[in-house]
Design an enzyme around this catalytic site. Sequence first.
Site, short mmCIF file in Angstrom:
data_model
loop_
_atom_site.label_atom_id
_atom_site.label_comp_id
_atom_site.label_asym_id
_atom_site.label_seq_id
_atom_site.Cartn_x
_atom_site.Cartn_y
_atom_site.Cartn_z
N THR A 10 0.60 -1.21 0.16
CA THR A 10 0.26 -0.21 0.32
C THR A 10 1.16 1.47 -0.03
OG1 THR A 10 0.25 0.05 2.63
CG2 THR A 10 -1.66 -0.89 1.10
N GLN A 12 4.08 4.05 -1.24
CA GLN A 12 4.60 4.66 -2.57
C GLN A 12 5.43 3.43 -3.21
OE1 GLN A 12 4.13 7.75 -3.49
NE2 GLN A 12 2.55 8.64 -2.26
N MET A 13 6.46 2.73 -2.91
CA MET A 13 7.11 2.16 -3.86
C MET A 13 6.29 0.70 -3.66
SD MET A 13 9.53 2.56 -5.01
CE MET A 13 10.54 0.82 -6.07
N THR A 112 19.83 -1.09 -1.75
CA THR A 112 19.48 0.33 -0.09
C THR A 112 18.46 0.93 -1.79
OG1 THR A 112 21.74 0.76 -0.48
CG2 THR A 112 21.00 0.18 1.56
N PHE A 114 17.89 0.35 -6.07
CA PHE A 114 17.76 -0.40 -7.27
C PHE A 114 17.88 0.03 -8.34
CE2 PHE A 114 17.09 -4.80 -6.46
CZ PHE A 114 16.91 -4.62 -4.16
N HIS A 143 15.49 13.44 -0.61
CA HIS A 143 14.68 12.86 -0.69
C HIS A 143 12.98 13.67 -0.18
CE1 HIS A 143 17.71 9.47 -0.63
NE2 HIS A 143 16.49 8.98 -1.19
N LYS A 147 9.87 10.75 4.04
CA LYS A 147 11.27 9.98 4.24
C LYS A 147 11.48 9.99 5.65
CE LYS A 147 15.58 8.24 2.79
NZ LYS A 147 15.12 6.43 2.46
N THR A 154 21.07 4.29 0.08
CA THR A 154 22.33 4.62 -0.50
C THR A 154 23.19 5.55 -0.32
OG1 THR A 154 19.97 4.78 -2.28
CG2 THR A 154 22.11 5.90 -2.99
N1 LIG Z 1 15.70 -0.44 -2.35
C1 LIG Z 1 15.61 1.10 -3.56
O1 LIG Z 1 15.33 1.31 -4.76
C2 LIG Z 1 14.33 1.02 -2.53
C3 LIG Z 1 14.19 2.35 -1.36
N2 LIG Z 1 12.98 2.70 -1.02
C4 LIG Z 1 12.53 2.30 0.70
O2 LIG Z 1 11.42 1.73 0.71
C5 LIG Z 1 11.05 1.77 1.93
C6 LIG Z 1 9.34 2.12 1.95
O3 LIG Z 1 9.21 2.99 1.05
P1 LIG Z 1 7.98 4.01 0.77
O4 LIG Z 1 7.09 2.67 -0.10
O5 LIG Z 1 8.15 5.49 -0.48
O6 LIG Z 1 7.13 4.43 1.76
P2 LIG Z 1 6.22 4.44 2.46
O7 LIG Z 1 5.13 4.70 3.80
O8 LIG Z 1 4.58 5.17 1.33
O9 LIG Z 1 5.47 2.21 2.00
C7 LIG Z 1 5.70 1.45 3.32
C8 LIG Z 1 4.77 0.42 3.52
O10 LIG Z 1 4.82 -0.22 4.45
C9 LIG Z 1 3.90 -0.33 4.72
N3 LIG Z 1 4.22 -0.95 6.22
C10 LIG Z 1 3.98 -0.85 7.39
N4 LIG Z 1 4.61 -1.52 8.25
C11 LIG Z 1 4.52 -2.56 8.22
C12 LIG Z 1 4.72 -4.02 8.36
N5 LIG Z 1 4.99 -4.63 9.62
N6 LIG Z 1 4.52 -4.69 7.90
C13 LIG Z 1 4.19 -4.90 6.53
N7 LIG Z 1 4.53 -3.49 5.45
C14 LIG Z 1 4.50 -2.64 6.62
C15 LIG Z 1 3.34 0.21 5.40
O11 LIG Z 1 2.05 0.06 5.15
C16 LIG Z 1 2.93 0.95 3.89
O12 LIG Z 1 2.77 0.21 2.51
C17 LIG Z 1 11.60 2.79 2.60
O13 LIG Z 1 12.65 2.05 3.70
C18 LIG Z 1 12.28 3.83 1.44
O14 LIG Z 1 14.46 3.78 1.81
C19 LIG Z 1 12.25 3.46 -1.34
C20 LIG Z 1 12.77 3.70 -2.79
C21 LIG Z 1 14.04 3.16 -3.05
O1 LIG Z 2 12.65 6.75 0.59
C1 LIG Z 2 12.90 6.78 -0.73
O2 LIG Z 2 12.23 7.26 -1.53
C2 LIG Z 2 13.79 6.24 -1.36
N1 LIG Z 2 14.91 5.08 -0.74
C3 LIG Z 2 15.87 4.45 -1.11
C4 LIG Z 2 17.74 5.28 0.17
O3 LIG Z 2 16.99 5.27 1.35
O4 LIG Z 2 18.64 5.34 -0.20
C5 LIG Z 2 16.12 4.90 -1.95
C6 LIG Z 2 15.76 6.30 -2.92
O5 LIG Z 2 16.40 7.24 -2.75
C7 LIG Z 2 14.77 6.10 -2.84
#
Ligand SMILES: NC(=O)C1=CN([C@@H]2O[C@H](COP(=O)(O)OP(=O)(O)OC[C@H]3O[C@@H](n4cnc5c(N)ncnc54)[C@H](O)[C@@H]3O)[C@@H](O)[C@H]2O)C=CC1
Ligand SMILES: O=C(O)C1=N[C@H](C(=O)O)C[C@H](O)C1
Length: 249
Positions: A10, A12-13, A112, A114, A143, A147, A154
Amino acid sequence: MTRVAVNGVTGQMGGAVVEAATDSEVVVGFATSETDAVDGVPIVDPADAAEALREYDVDVVVDFAVPEGALTVAEACVEAGVPMVVGTTGFDDDGLARLRNASDEIPLLKATNFSQGIQVLQRLVSEAVATLDDYDLELMETHHNRKVDAPSGTANSILDVIQEERDVEPVYGREGHAPRDDDEIGVFARRAGDIRGEHELVLAGNDEVLSLSHRAEDRGVFAAGALDAATWLVGRDAGWYEFGDVVDA
Ligand SMILES: NC(=O)C1=CN([C@@H]2O[C@H](COP(=O)(O)OP(=O)(O)OC[C@H]3O[C@@H](n4cnc5c(N)ncnc54)[C@H](O)[C@@H]3O)[C@@H](O)[C@H]2O)C=CC1
Ligand SMILES: O=C(O)C1=N[C@H](C(=O)O)C[C@H](O)C1
């Protein structure tokens, strides 16, 4: 077609992964949500993830949630024998150790970031820091205002790359009145609007400045990379994998 479960469905990602999944099928999602489904994807409580992985015949989990949620689902993946792609950031040392333990039992790929661009940036950073070994280093990430972890995963990964080449002491923000030590690296995290993710390393010295930077323009770049990693991971032996393994494949 690869059958995918999305942890954090649910978010953003999570939404970006569901939208990007054209060569894969998102068959179920995990989230702590009151709703039963999102974009046609059934939502299951993470506590029931092991049963759902079997019921929906999931090939691989793609995770973009919160650290505790990722760890809950990692345990379910171990129980069900399902590979996991971990995109969540902000783990503490204990959380990282628990993921490493899970990778003893299942194929687990953690990144961290993708995006392929950040993979290339990290390789450029390694060469630049090794070559310009007496230049001042400063790191900034920017960001969106939702966040909650800082600095970004990253940025921490870029710091890890730098530390492999040079012993630096991170200074997280600056205030007050003090000279800059030669072994410092300033690390700054800005939060504003819906900025998808920007990272810049500045190397300054010898009457010149080198700036290495990356900007993500849409969350789709992360979703596509995670789905590529997911497809790549299915069928591999248990172990710890990284996105560079996929980029180089
Ligand atoms: N590795 C990468 O390329 C990237 C990593 N990220 C990371 O992904 C994570 C999520 O980012 P966003 O989608 O922007 O955050 P967001 O806050 O929009 O979504 C987080 C999701 O996790 C859910 N959630 C909360 N507690 C939970 C639990 N106990 N079990 C399962 N789901 C639960 C929430 O309901 C929500 O659906 C962050 O840690 C961010 O840093 C974000 C973008 C790229
Ligand atoms: O929270 C985000 O949006 C992102 N988180 C990742 C990070 O913590 O590096 C990857 C990306 O920069 C977006």
